[in-house]
Scaffold this active site. Structure first.
Site, PDB file in Angstrom:
ATOM      1  N   MET A 101       1.450   0.679 -10.894  1.00  0.00           N
ATOM      2  CA  MET A 101       2.798   1.150 -11.173  1.00  0.00           C
ATOM      3  C   MET A 101       3.530   1.430  -9.864  1.00  0.00           C
ATOM      4  O   MET A 101       2.931   1.877  -8.893  1.00  0.00           O
ATOM      5  CB  MET A 101       2.726   2.416 -12.024  1.00  0.00           C
ATOM      6  CG  MET A 101       4.072   2.954 -12.476  1.00  0.00           C
ATOM      7  SD  MET A 101       3.897   4.282 -13.679  1.00  0.00           S
ATOM      8  CE  MET A 101       3.334   3.356 -15.107  1.00  0.00           C
ATOM      9  N   ASP A 151       4.639   0.442  -4.174  1.00  0.00           N
ATOM     10  CA  ASP A 151       3.871   0.566  -2.938  1.00  0.00           C
ATOM     11  C   ASP A 151       3.179  -0.758  -2.623  1.00  0.00           C
ATOM     12  O   ASP A 151       2.502  -1.328  -3.477  1.00  0.00           O
ATOM     13  CB  ASP A 151       2.829   1.685  -3.069  1.00  0.00           C
ATOM     14  CG  ASP A 151       2.130   1.988  -1.753  1.00  0.00           C
ATOM     15  OD1 ASP A 151       2.754   1.794  -0.688  1.00  0.00           O
ATOM     16  OD2 ASP A 151       0.961   2.411  -1.792  1.00  0.00           O
ATOM     17  N   SER A 193      -3.329  -0.161  -7.896  1.00  0.00           N
ATOM     18  CA  SER A 193      -3.179   1.200  -8.412  1.00  0.00           C
ATOM     19  C   SER A 193      -3.660   1.237  -9.867  1.00  0.00           C
ATOM     20  O   SER A 193      -4.823   0.940 -10.117  1.00  0.00           O
ATOM     21  CB  SER A 193      -1.723   1.651  -8.282  1.00  0.00           C
ATOM     22  OG  SER A 193      -1.581   3.002  -8.641  1.00  0.00           O
ATOM     23  N   THR A 194      -2.779   1.551 -10.795  1.00  0.00           N
ATOM     24  CA  THR A 194      -3.173   1.688 -12.198  1.00  0.00           C
ATOM     25  C   THR A 194      -3.836   0.416 -12.716  1.00  0.00           C
ATOM     26  O   THR A 194      -3.265  -0.666 -12.635  1.00  0.00           O
ATOM     27  CB  THR A 194      -1.946   2.001 -13.073  1.00  0.00           C
ATOM     28  OG1 THR A 194      -1.211   3.064 -12.483  1.00  0.00           O
ATOM     29  CG2 THR A 194      -2.372   2.375 -14.481  1.00  0.00           C
ATOM     30  N   HIS A 218      -5.115   3.367  -5.213  1.00  0.00           N
ATOM     31  CA  HIS A 218      -4.583   4.711  -5.408  1.00  0.00           C
ATOM     32  C   HIS A 218      -5.559   5.521  -6.257  1.00  0.00           C
ATOM     33  O   HIS A 218      -5.785   5.205  -7.422  1.00  0.00           O
ATOM     34  CB  HIS A 218      -3.222   4.661  -6.114  1.00  0.00           C
ATOM     35  CG  HIS A 218      -2.138   4.055  -5.281  1.00  0.00           C
ATOM     36  ND1 HIS A 218      -1.001   3.511  -5.834  1.00  0.00           N
ATOM     37  CD2 HIS A 218      -2.009   3.899  -3.939  1.00  0.00           C
ATOM     38  CE1 HIS A 218      -0.215   3.058  -4.874  1.00  0.00           C
ATOM     39  NE2 HIS A 218      -0.812   3.277  -3.706  1.00  0.00           N
TER      40      HIS A 218
END
Length: 368
Positions: A306, A309, A187-188, A213
């Site tokens: 973050m 997930d 993600s991030t 993401h």
């Protein structure tokens, strides 16, 4: 101590609006608001910020050039806030690949009304950036030891659903041996991390499926960028795409991606469905499908991001016999998803970002 923000934008109106919104948020302070990167450099010599809020189109030096200069010389968290990114997915991907922690779009007109309505998105991006792990920021935060400031959302978050809403868990059946498969969730900070990992792989690397993401419409441009710099082929996934050596499939933004097995061959399905762990695509959905379809033929990798997930899905993969790897804290932009996976006992091995490509190559030999 408050999060200190430097705003860099050539529009006085934009500087005024953004500064007002941020200064009104608890625990955030705009220390300077300047018209271009050269003025920003002067202010940074006097007061090093925690986060830079940066426009792209500016005189004397554009924002992307300034971003690359920061990241190559003295990294710190940067959030892009620009009207150009609203019109160009390629430019958004370029900014993220250059090192931006987040991108917040803004309109060319009705700025004050729009940004007031979307203040929560801007403030959340600044707080997330301040918590990220760039080299200089980590050193500065350790010295200053600011008190944590909880976010103040304008409305309750959506219900946090699990992968059960998309597919049931596996029944524990042993999956026959077949070709190796690698599943990655991030993600991030993942756009940069994936670029470093995938560009280091040889053309005959095992088949790879990826959930990053990312909003709808951005994943196609992201996949095209990776395809242009990697020895393997990289594409945005479509239903019935085959998972095969030398190819990485990126889950489309706004869709879930699952792996299914037909004989000894793997294919992907791209489907609609509710948010899982407040994400679509969800790493947990991908990892559960890989656990069920590939079992011990798979390698699961959870990288910077973050939230949590992918943590439960990675545990399911490990229980199904897959090898599991997490990116280490030092090399993560945000050590959230890997940390949660480690806490659950889902991770067999933790490695730096620059070692992940070797784990992927080793997967070709691990199941032979």
């Amino acid at each position: 101590m408050s999060i200190q923000v430097l705003v860099v934008d050539d529009s006085a109106v934009v500087r005024q609006v953004l500064s007002g919104l941020l200064n009104a948020a608890p625990g955030i302070q705009v220390t300077h608001a300047v018209a271009d990167p050269l003025l920003a450099i002067e202010r940074m010599r006097l007061n090093w910020p925690d986060v830079i809020l940066l426009d792209i189109e500016m005189p004397r030096m554009d924002g992307i050039t300034f971003l690359r200069k920061i990241m190559s010389e003295k990294p710190l968290p940067v959030v892009i806030c620009s009207s150009l990114t609203a019109d160009s997915t390629a430019l958004t991907v370029e900014a993220l690949s250059a090192g931006a922690v987040a991108v917040v779009n803004r309109p060319r007109v009705n700025l004050r009304e729009y940004m007031t309505d979307h203040a929560d998105e801007l403030i959340s991006a600044i707080r997330m950036a301040a918590a990220s792990n760039t080299q200089q920021h980590a050193d500065e935060q350790a010295r200053r030891k600011p008190a944590p400031v909880p976010p103040a959302p304008l409305m309750p978050p959506p219900a946090k659903l699990t992968a059960d809403v998309i597919l049931p868990p596996g029944d524990g059946a042993v999956v026959p041996r077949s070709e190796p498969l690698v599943a990655i969730g991030t993600s991030t900070g993942g756009t940069q991390a994936l670029e470093r990992v995938l560009s280091a792989l040889p053309s005959d690397a095992p088949g790879i499926v990826v959930v990053q993401h990312m909003p709808e419409k951005f994943t196609g441009a992201f996949a095209a960028r990776l395809d242009s710099i990697c020895a393997i082929a990289v594409k945005e996934a479509e239903t019935n795409d085959r998972v095969q050596a030398g190819v990485a499939l990126i889950a489309p933004g706004g869709k879930h991606m699952l792996v299914r097995r037909s004989g000894a061959t793997y294919y992907v399905d791209v489907i609609d469905g509710p948010l899982v762990n407040r994400h679509r695509p969800s790493v947990d959905v991908l990892f559960r499908s890989v656990a069920k379809s590939a079992g011990a033929n798979a390698l699961g990798i959870i990288m910077t991001g973050m939230g949590d997930d992918g943590a439960l899905g990675l545990l399911e993969m490990r229980k199904a016999g897959a090898r599991t790897v997490a990116q280490d804290e030092q090399s993560c932009v945000v050590y959230g998803m890997p940390k949660e996976a480690v806490k659950l006992g889902a991770v067999e091995k933790t490695v730096p970002l620059d070692a992940i490509d070797r784990e992927i190559v080793a997967q070709s030999f691990a199941i032979k």
